[in-house]
Design a protein around this motif. Structure first.
Motif, PDB file in Angstrom:
ATOM      1  N   VAL A  40       0.812  -1.211   0.000  1.00 27.14           N
ATOM      2  CA  VAL A  40       0.000   0.000   0.000  1.00 27.14           C
ATOM      3  C   VAL A  40       0.844   1.259   0.000  1.00 27.14           C
ATOM      4  CG1 VAL A  40      -1.997  -1.089   1.069  1.00 27.14           C
ATOM      5  CG2 VAL A  40      -0.275  -0.015   2.505  1.00 27.14           C
ATOM      6  N   LEU A  59      -7.945  -2.087   3.993  1.00 22.44           N
ATOM      7  CA  LEU A  59      -7.716  -0.693   4.375  1.00 22.44           C
ATOM      8  C   LEU A  59      -8.883  -0.172   5.204  1.00 22.44           C
ATOM      9  CD1 LEU A  59      -6.238   0.712   1.049  1.00 22.44           C
ATOM     10  CD2 LEU A  59      -5.029   0.455   3.222  1.00 22.44           C
ATOM     11  N   ARG A  66      -7.643   4.120  -0.233  1.00 22.69           N
ATOM     12  CA  ARG A  66      -6.498   4.355  -1.127  1.00 22.69           C
ATOM     13  C   ARG A  66      -6.138   5.833  -1.146  1.00 22.69           C
ATOM     14  NH1 ARG A  66      -7.809   0.654  -6.435  1.00 22.69           N
ATOM     15  NH2 ARG A  66      -8.573  -1.148  -5.282  1.00 22.69           N
TER      16      ARG A  66
END
Length: 86
Positions: A40, A59, A66
């Motif tokens: 990530v 996440l 993101r």
């Protein structure tokens, strides 16, 4: 840098990333040793399939998206550019 949906540079060190198509797989253009997964960060290309959805879920479990990584400036000590692993 590259462009389009299929290729271009990505990741912390501008690594070449190509999104393989079904045709690429059927023609054996790539094999399993060519597969990479993103770590990530703000400079990686995430998969646009079920694996990409899984990244979003992971996440989300810790309250991130993101876009969370894009909000951190490059100069910040907490900046995560991301990378790829085989």
């Amino acid at each position: 840098g590259g462009g389009g949906d299929r290729g271009g540079t990505s990741g912390l060190y501008g690594k070449e990333v190509v999104v393989a198509t079904e045709e690429d797989v059927k023609s054996s253009k790539y094999d399993v040793s060519d597969v990479v997964l993103p770590l990530v960060g703000m400079k990686v290309r995430y998969p646009k399939n079920e694996i990409g959805k899984y990244f979003d879920e992971m996440l989300g479990e810790v309250g991130l998206t993101r876009e969370s990584f894009a909000k951190i400036r490059d100069r910040d000590i907490a900046a995560l550019g991301g990378d790829y692993r085989r």
